[in-house]
Design a protein around this motif. Structure first.
Motif, short mmCIF file in Angstrom:
data_model
loop_
_atom_site.label_atom_id
_atom_site.label_comp_id
_atom_site.label_asym_id
_atom_site.label_seq_id
_atom_site.Cartn_x
_atom_site.Cartn_y
_atom_site.Cartn_z
N ALA A 47 0.84 -1.19 0.00
CA ALA A 47 0.00 0.00 0.00
C ALA A 47 0.88 1.24 0.00
N ALA A 62 -4.93 5.51 1.97
CA ALA A 62 -4.29 4.79 0.87
C ALA A 62 -4.62 5.44 -0.47
N TYR A 64 -2.94 3.87 -3.01
CA TYR A 64 -2.70 2.64 -3.78
C TYR A 64 -2.82 1.45 -2.84
N CYS A 65 -3.51 0.41 -3.29
CA CYS A 65 -3.59 -0.86 -2.59
C CYS A 65 -3.27 -1.97 -3.59
N ARG A 72 -2.23 -7.15 2.11
CA ARG A 72 -2.42 -5.70 2.20
C ARG A 72 -3.33 -5.36 3.38
N CYS A 87 -7.69 -0.49 2.98
CA CYS A 87 -7.88 -1.03 1.63
C CYS A 87 -9.20 -1.81 1.62
N GLY A 94 -9.04 -1.73 -5.95
CA GLY A 94 -7.91 -0.95 -5.51
C GLY A 94 -8.35 0.24 -4.69
N ALA A 95 -7.47 1.22 -4.56
CA ALA A 95 -7.78 2.44 -3.80
C ALA A 95 -7.97 3.60 -4.75
#
Length: 582
Positions: A47, A62, A64-65, A72, A87, A94-95
């Motif tokens: 993440a 987040a 990005y995950c 994660r 997440c 995803g995030a």
């Protein structure tokens, strides 16, 4: 350089330490197997989080995950006992990109699935300044190892590199807070980036795990996010649509120091306040029903105040709002245009004013107070002082010398010179009437009696403290020793022969400058000083010095023994350079 407060204390690090201890006793297993980490293979990014909590500086969100990765983070407990979903629990999701990073304090955390080679961080031991010995506590820095490339959109367009420091945190896992292991990247000057601008971080080739494996090229980024535009974090007073917490009408009136305060998430250029309309002189805030106009201004870098130009009606419901289309400029010249006002955005409030009445009196019954503590009547709205008449509406016994009624807007101060060691009785008479500037009339239902006593004798307090320092902001700064009294004193009665100021520096002409000390004042002090140059000084108020109060038959303060104060005058420190926007 940054000290990681979680190092050695989080759950993740405790588990690592325990496993290492077992290994030291002869175990052959991988010391990382019980940490919820994944030590085999390349170090993978689970993440990427960005600080976007402008209020508490706690929550990292987040941007990005890792898709499909069960390692994660998901639900994580925070120190404030909340448990946000970092997440999505659905691993296929995803995030969303973070678009509201905190402009004045943003940073990035990149979380990995295993411990990194610690050489990515340089550690420096903190030395105890008293013993000059090591403390076994370290600060970490990644400024020289440069594990990432951090870039942000410049105010001129295009991306530019942003200098940063930070640290490597080996602590933590997917259920601890902060999450870890992680690299924390902190820009050296977060405010050098304009609000609303985009940023990205890319992992460099030198980030490896303990066995030398590098981050997969597909996971190095760039990971993107945006700084928040100028937004309103809070509004005061808060929204009260049902009128359950009415406020005094004086709270909304500019001339009484009142108004609505908007707290922004970053610096607001004061020149962009009240510059709307065709003539660029209209304020961004309005009230309904109309109060007769609004004034506004910066209270400090992030707080803007707006208030009514005219007295506000009592017992009335008002709606205050930031007008749609209002524009504010940040320190980098980036303009944010606000949309329709809403309670959720802290740009709309409903507020109800109290009925017009006598809200409080001071001193309280039975108090023993300074001779400068004048009886004060505090109302819920602006008063017409001319409608409150002595002897007809109120009496003071015994009567002070040089009585005066001081109009304080929503407060009336019953001024004069009051004797010390005296019992006073203030009576607001039944039937006394006072009118608000908006026309409402308050009538006192029954006699309101306030009894109090003044302190027994004249007292003196001095500043600065012995051995203190005074800052000389400029060549015209008047510095010296301040004498503060509990009674209205006559500055002319302090003679030049009764005090001295010595120094190795040339001392310019001294003066005794009183502040307050009048019949309508609530404090009294003298400054003995002048345009003092940097250096060491000694002030002495001599034993036997006498200072008289301002009563017709004055009481006298006599200094019992030499009062000596040593102080140092220093030039103001050089102001830090202003932030240069990238």
């Amino acid at each position: 350089m940054f000290f990681d407060p979680t190092r050695g204390r989080s759950q993740g690090f405790a588990l690592v330490a325990a496993a290492a201890g077992v290994l030291a006793l002869g175990a052959c297993n991988d010391p990382e197997q019980n940490t919820n980490l994944r030590p085999d293979g390349d170090p993978e990014v689970l993440a990427v989080l960005v600080m976007n909590d402008a209020v508490n500086n706690l929550v990292e969100t987040a941007t990005y995950c890792a898709p499909g990765d069960a390692k994660r983070p998901a639900i994580v407990g925070l120190p404030d006992f909340t448990a946000p979903e970092v997440c999505p629990s659905d691993l296929t999701k995803g995030a969303d990109q973070v678009v509201d990073a905190y402009p004045d304090g943003w940073y990035v955390r990149i979380m990995f699935d295993e411990l990194l080679d610690p050489s990515i961080e340089e550690l420096t031991e903190i030395i105890d300044p008293d013993t000059m010995e090591g403390t076994d506590t370290y600060v970490g820095s990644i400024a020289n190892t440069h594990p990432v490339k951090l870039e942000c959109e410049s105010i001129g367009g295009g991306f530019v590199e942003v200098e940063y420091d930070g640290y490597y945190s080996p602590a933590g896992n997917a259920v601890t807070w902060p999450l870890g292991p992680s690299l924390v990247i902190k820009p050296n000057e977060p405010t050098s980036i304009g609000t609303g601008k985009s940023c990205r971080v890319t992992i460099n080739d030198n980030v490896t795990d303990k066995t030398g494996n590098k981050v997969p090229s597909t996971q190095r980024g760039a990971y993107t996010f945006k700084l928040a535009p100028l937004t309103v974090l809070a509004i005061d007073p808060s929204d009260d649509p049902k009128g359950e917490s009415p406020v005094d009408a004086s709270l909304l009136y500019v001339d009484d120091g009142g108004g609505v305060t908007l707290t922004f998430n970053s610096f607001v250029d004061p020149d962009s306040v009240c510059d709307e309309g065709t003539l660029m002189d209209e304020c961004e805030f309005s009230f309904a029903p109309d109060m007769g106009g609004v004034a506004g201004g910066s209270l400090d870098d992030t707080n803007i105040g707006y208030g009514s130009l005219d007295p506000v009606k009592s017992k009335t419901a008002y709606t205050g709002s930031l007008k749609a289309g209002s524009k504010f400029t940040d320190r980098c010249g980036v303009v944010t245009t606000f949309g329709a006002p809403s309670v959720a955005d802290n740009t709309l409030i409903h507020v109800t004013t109290n009925e017009f009445e006598l809200a409080a009196t001071s001193p309280s019954a039975g108090d023993t107070v300074s001779g400068m503590k004048k009886p004060t009547l505090i109302f819920t709205n602006e008063v017409d002082a001319a409608t409150f008449v002595t002897t007809t509406d109120y009496t003071i016994s015994p009567a002070p010398e040089s009585p005066t009624l001081v109009d304080g807007g929503s407060a009336l101060l019953l001024g004069g010179f009051y004797k010390l060691n005296t019992d006073y009785t203030v009576t607001i008479k039944a039937g006394a009437m006072i009118t608000a500037l908006t026309g409402e009339v308050y009538t006192q239902a029954a006699d309101k009696v306030i009894t109090y006593k003044t302190q027994p004798a004249i007292t003196l307090a001095t500043t600065p403290a012995d051995l203190a320092s005074l800052t000389r902001a400029s060549a015209t700064s008047v510095l010296g020793v301040t004498l503060t009294f509990n009674q209205a004193m006559d500055a002319t009665s302090l003679l030049p022969t009764e005090y001295t100021l010595t120094s190795t520096q040339v001392i310019p002409a001294l003066a005794v400058t009183p502040t307050g000390c009048g019949a309508g004042s609530t404090s009294c002090s003298f400054k003995v000083g002048g345009l003092l140059l940097p250096g060491d000084y000694t002030f002495t108020l001599k034993a036997g010095a006498t200072i008289n109060d301002k009563l017709a038959t004055p009481s006298t303060y006599t200094q019992a023994a030499d009062k000596v104060i040593h102080f140092t005058v220093k030039n103001a420190a050089t102001a830090p350079p202003s932030v240069t926007c990238l």
